[in-house]
Design a protein around this motif. Sequence first.
Motif, short mmCIF file in Angstrom:
data_model
loop_
_atom_site.label_atom_id
_atom_site.label_comp_id
_atom_site.label_asym_id
_atom_site.label_seq_id
_atom_site.Cartn_x
_atom_site.Cartn_y
_atom_site.Cartn_z
N VAL A 345 0.82 -1.22 0.00
CA VAL A 345 0.00 0.00 0.00
C VAL A 345 0.85 1.26 0.00
O VAL A 345 0.49 2.26 -0.65
N ASP A 346 1.97 1.28 0.70
CA ASP A 346 2.80 2.48 0.73
C ASP A 346 3.53 2.69 -0.60
O ASP A 346 3.91 3.82 -0.92
N LYS A 347 3.70 1.61 -1.34
CA LYS A 347 4.37 1.73 -2.65
C LYS A 347 3.42 2.24 -3.72
O LYS A 347 3.77 3.12 -4.53
N PHE A 348 2.20 1.70 -3.76
CA PHE A 348 1.26 2.04 -4.83
C PHE A 348 0.21 3.07 -4.43
O PHE A 348 -0.43 3.66 -5.29
N GLY A 349 0.01 3.27 -3.14
CA GLY A 349 -0.95 4.27 -2.70
C GLY A 349 -2.33 3.69 -2.45
O GLY A 349 -2.70 2.62 -2.95
N ARG A 350 -3.12 4.43 -1.64
CA ARG A 350 -4.45 3.96 -1.25
C ARG A 350 -5.42 3.96 -2.41
O ARG A 350 -6.23 3.05 -2.57
N ARG A 351 -5.35 4.97 -3.25
CA ARG A 351 -6.33 5.12 -4.34
C ARG A 351 -6.24 3.97 -5.33
O ARG A 351 -7.27 3.44 -5.77
N LYS A 352 -5.03 3.55 -5.69
CA LYS A 352 -4.88 2.46 -6.65
C LYS A 352 -5.45 1.15 -6.11
O LYS A 352 -6.09 0.39 -6.83
N PHE A 353 -5.24 0.91 -4.83
CA PHE A 353 -5.81 -0.30 -4.22
C PHE A 353 -7.33 -0.22 -4.17
O PHE A 353 -8.01 -1.23 -4.34
N PHE A 354 -7.83 0.95 -3.92
CA PHE A 354 -9.29 1.14 -3.88
C PHE A 354 -9.89 0.84 -5.25
O PHE A 354 -10.91 0.13 -5.36
N LEU A 355 -9.28 1.37 -6.30
CA LEU A 355 -9.78 1.14 -7.66
C LEU A 355 -9.63 -0.34 -8.05
O LEU A 355 -10.51 -0.92 -8.69
N GLU A 356 -8.50 -0.93 -7.67
CA GLU A 356 -8.28 -2.35 -8.01
C GLU A 356 -9.32 -3.24 -7.34
O GLU A 356 -9.87 -4.15 -7.97
N ALA A 357 -9.61 -2.96 -6.06
CA ALA A 357 -10.58 -3.78 -5.34
C ALA A 357 -11.97 -3.65 -5.96
O ALA A 357 -12.69 -4.65 -6.11
N GLY A 358 -12.35 -2.43 -6.33
CA GLY A 358 -13.66 -2.23 -6.96
C GLY A 358 -13.76 -2.96 -8.28
O GLY A 358 -14.78 -3.59 -8.58
N THR A 359 -12.69 -2.89 -9.08
CA THR A 359 -12.69 -3.58 -10.38
C THR A 359 -12.77 -5.09 -10.19
O THR A 359 -13.53 -5.78 -10.90
N GLU A 360 -12.03 -5.61 -9.23
CA GLU A 360 -12.04 -7.05 -8.96
C GLU A 360 -13.43 -7.52 -8.54
O GLU A 360 -13.90 -8.58 -8.99
N MET A 361 -14.11 -6.74 -7.71
CA MET A 361 -15.45 -7.12 -7.26
C MET A 361 -16.45 -7.10 -8.41
O MET A 361 -17.32 -7.97 -8.52
N ILE A 362 -16.33 -6.12 -9.30
CA ILE A 362 -17.22 -6.05 -10.46
C ILE A 362 -17.04 -7.29 -11.34
O ILE A 362 -18.01 -7.91 -11.78
N ILE A 363 -15.77 -7.66 -11.58
CA ILE A 363 -15.49 -8.82 -12.42
C ILE A 363 -16.06 -10.10 -11.79
O ILE A 363 -16.65 -10.95 -12.48
N CYS A 364 -15.90 -10.23 -10.46
CA CYS A 364 -16.40 -11.41 -9.77
C CYS A 364 -17.92 -11.50 -9.78
O CYS A 364 -18.49 -12.60 -9.78
N MET A 365 -18.58 -10.36 -9.81
CA MET A 365 -20.05 -10.35 -9.75
C MET A 365 -20.70 -10.41 -11.12
O MET A 365 -21.90 -10.64 -11.23
#
Length: 371
Positions: A345-365
């Motif tokens: 998280v400190d390397k890539f930042g909070r926003r990128k992880f937030f966007l990645e998690a949202g994208t992953e959930m959309i794909i799974c659903m």
Amino acid sequence: MAGGGFIDEKGGARAAHYEYRITSYFIFACIVGSLGGSLFGYDLGVSGGVTSMDDFLKEFFPHVYRRSQEHHDETDYCKYEDQILTFFTSSLYYAALVITPVASRVTRNFGRRASILVGSVSFFAGGLVNAAAKNVAMLIVGRCLLGFGIGFGNQSVPLYLSEMAPAKIRGMVNQLFQLTTCLGILVANLIDYVFQNKHPWGWRLCLGLAALPASLMFVGGLFLPETPNSLVEQGKLGQARRVLEKVRGTPNVDAEFADLIDASKAAQAVKHPFRNLFKRKNRPQLIIGAFCIPAFQQLTGNNSILFYAPVIFRSLGFGADASLYSSVISNGALVLAALISMFLVDKFGRRKFFLEAGTEMIICMLPDMID
């Protein structure tokens, strides 16, 4: 102000001069503080397994147990449908919601450490009451006490970790709370699985074990330092500096300490902070950060699955053992994801992880949406 970082031109220049070492004092503070996450996760995860145990149902919800043993055309899920049984589980959150404003005032006026200690006492009492329960009322009271502990712990522990963490690794330290929450859920599932066949007291042990980490959290909390931020807010500047030097492992804390003082002055200069939040210029951040993100996080249904995973698996036709170890597998994925985000998280930042998690959930659903 985010754990002491005052963001302006002067503060930005000072940040380059922050010094720190990872000291045993800092590690101890993080371990004790993060126990609040493990307690939250344990109480979140243990109830689902307990409510699927036959011994528990026989004693408190015999009509649900009888229905679960019947074989007819209604779905397995309907066999576990009971408002009081559901309230036993969800009363945890109701109590946390009610007590949070009180906990916030305690944290602000008496410090983060005070809230951690109060939360640990409440966790301990809730675990004991649940383990000794003789009726449904005692179960609900115990869950409410656990909820009070969550109300204090969930708003003081992340703040404590953030304020104790050096700026360069603040994201990783903050993730300790999420990691220990996920570990608490996983441990609860494992304990449910191990003790479900210890008749007829296995469920009591599962619920009562919450008192163990609560005890460790309380005893450790007695030796915890208050955060420098909180001490500055209380006007105890000399003590704040001494704690900051000890936590950072160096006397060279002039830059960070100056930022703490500036941040505190800036916060105190804001008149009517809640009224200021609702000003037109702050509305987008307020709506997105305070309402939409937390609401959407809950509406995904993740916490409902964590609460009721064993019951959901049993309603799908899994046996008692299979439903519990299936929950262990799914919650093991939570721990793995928390570990990955913690170290990146400190390397890539909070926003990128937030966007990645949202994208992953959309794909799974997507498959469910297409069906």
